[in-house]
Design a protein around this motif. Sequence first.
Motif, short mmCIF file in Angstrom:
data_model
loop_
_atom_site.label_atom_id
_atom_site.label_comp_id
_atom_site.label_asym_id
_atom_site.label_seq_id
_atom_site.Cartn_x
_atom_site.Cartn_y
_atom_site.Cartn_z
N GLU A 69 44.91 34.01 45.44
CA GLU A 69 43.47 34.29 45.49
C GLU A 69 43.21 35.79 45.39
N GLY A 70 44.08 36.57 46.03
CA GLY A 70 43.92 38.03 45.96
C GLY A 70 44.08 38.53 44.53
N VAL A 71 45.06 37.99 43.82
CA VAL A 71 45.31 38.45 42.44
C VAL A 71 44.15 38.02 41.53
N GLU A 72 43.68 36.81 41.74
CA GLU A 72 42.54 36.34 40.93
C GLU A 72 41.32 37.24 41.13
N LEU A 73 41.05 37.58 42.38
CA LEU A 73 39.93 38.48 42.68
C LEU A 73 40.11 39.80 41.96
N LYS A 74 41.34 40.31 42.00
CA LYS A 74 41.62 41.60 41.38
C LYS A 74 41.42 41.53 39.86
N TYR A 75 41.84 40.43 39.27
CA TYR A 75 41.62 40.26 37.83
C TYR A 75 40.13 40.27 37.51
#
Lengths: 348, 348
Positions: A69-75
């Motif tokens: 979820e953190g990586v998706e948000l960052k993307y």
Amino acid sequence: MGPPTTPQTHEPHKPSEKSVSDAAKLLLNEAIADKLNIKDVSSSKTFRIADLGCSLGPNTFFVVQNILEGVELKYQSQGLNSPTPEFQVFFNDHASNDFNTLFRSLPVDKQYYVAGVPGSFYSGLFPCASLHFVHSSFALHWLSKVPKEVVEKSSPAWNKGRIHYSNAGNEVVKAYSTQYAMDMGCFLHARAQEMVCGGLMVVIVPARPNKVPHSQAIANLMFDILGSCLMDMAKKGIVEEEKVDSFNIPIYYASPQELEAAIYKNGYFSIERMENLPCVTTHDNLSKAKLFALSMRAGMEGFIKEQFGPEIVDELFDSFRKKLEEASSIYDSGKALYLFVLLKRKIN
Amino acid sequence: MGPPTTPQTHEPHKPSEKSVSDAAKLLLNEAIADKLNIKDVSSSKTFRIADLGCSLGPNTFFVVQNILEGVELKYQSQGLNSPTPEFQVFFNDHASNDFNTLFRSLPVDKQYYVAGVPGSFYSGLFPCASLHFVHSSFALHWLSKVPKEVVEKSSPAWNKGRIHYSNAGNEVVKAYSTQYAMDMGCFLHARAQEMVCGGLMVVIVPARPNKVPHSQAIANLMFDILGSCLMDMAKKGIVEEEKVDSFNIPIYYASPQELEAAIYKNGYFSIERMENLPCVTTHDNLSKAKLFALSMRAGMEGFIKEQFGPEIVDELFDSFRKKLEEASSIYDSGKALYLFVLLKRKIN
């Protein structure tokens, strides 16, 4: 990461409080938000995550979901026209880990491709430059093996009458710390090959505060007590003393300084963050004794059975709990530390 | 690929002769030598191989080693200055497969990175364009499930008194063949996404020769006999007849034409080779009966136990063996076919 028969994340003195994992989650989210550079990792359409020493779940599933979820948000926030990648998650533990249970308890709604990777994380496990995010929680204090000197009768490091290095001679401590340095060297060398430049690695590990003697680290105090229980049983003839002499727990609580030294020596990672996780507990000392005794049993039972047979287990942990209850002052004097470390694979 | 409780590669009528696997090995080597174009796959430094329906080993390890050596040879001969890649091998089977056994029996001298991938190969298992070579042996005749119509009492396809489609009405056969076409559609769709353009796929699968009626395929004859044994037991009151009615084996022996139709419909693969594997046997019919009975038991025991309980298993397979011995003419009249298919993922 223990010998093949021991699940890695059965931490013999891990507090049951949620404070550590809550704080780790917060720091993990910050790590991704602040330190992951999408430009560094977006050349691949697949974002590959590895959890090293994942054990059986379900903790590993929560952590992975959190990272994802953190990586998706960052993307989304740093998009640069990169579409959100597909995720592939590699769950790693010893080949003796119960992967069947892990695989059968995978979340049904998972948004990632799954792979299980058997083998020691002190060796290479993945192809070159294939991982974007590595996570390892409560696993890296397990050495790859018991240092061989401590079980050699002819060695000055022979660890007679004890099961750990705490309160042992300098030679025993040195054998353990040398093994730790070698193992961390192997670990970092392997990860430096496997991770993409700019990739992040989060390590959470129980440790010994800088400058605190080994004998004052609370986890070491626990092993001392467990060892003394075994020696009591040896004196009563319930177990063979030779078996206690040859029994050593391959766990080492490094100080932050020792970990830093290994990272600097390796040279491929920058330390982006290193801090203590708060461990607040509201339990009284008697409840703590019970919890620690249960936790120690969960972590060590397999080991003990293998060396001494199953018949001594109940008596051993019963006497361990009693001694813990009597020695309740150790909770005040003993030093505990849970370390959160964020590393970034340097750009070559 | 059977329902979750059944190992995929316990083939109930697979001959124990080595001829099939020797011939498959030869064809596999030729496939790589003749049809793998290193230019197509060398953009990645890692060469990724998947064995779908790998079961427990050791067969999967032999196959993987064979593929790996073939690819290495091809890199050397068609080098184009490409260094030999690293290999990552994905062993796939149902989440209920015994991955623990698989992981503990990995070859010690393996020259590849290992990952186990749990899940049905009728769904997506890997990231987009991540696989260079896919292999599946004795697995694709397992349907994803029993066609639902055959267990519905109100359906014209209700398969009362039988456990398979052979010798059943057209509706039952149609339910099975429709399920097969759907499953193959899902399989090919998923692989088309996951494989790189130019990647190769080898499928080895028991089949029914074109134009041979279902009732003459030897494997179907076997299931007929097994079904009749179960009905005998129902008449004696040993098992409930309703349980036989609701028990159906989710296996379908497609003809080469049916497989071709699925491949053409999908459109993403070219058929580079499709041929029969020779199956030479020197056993007399009595020995064959024993072998087939053992093999059927190995493949179906789990299934049978689940539906009828463990207590009937000995009696069932004993009577199955006896009937096989009496009906030994089926080895001469029954038609068997093992199909080797080489597909190439078309360049978009």
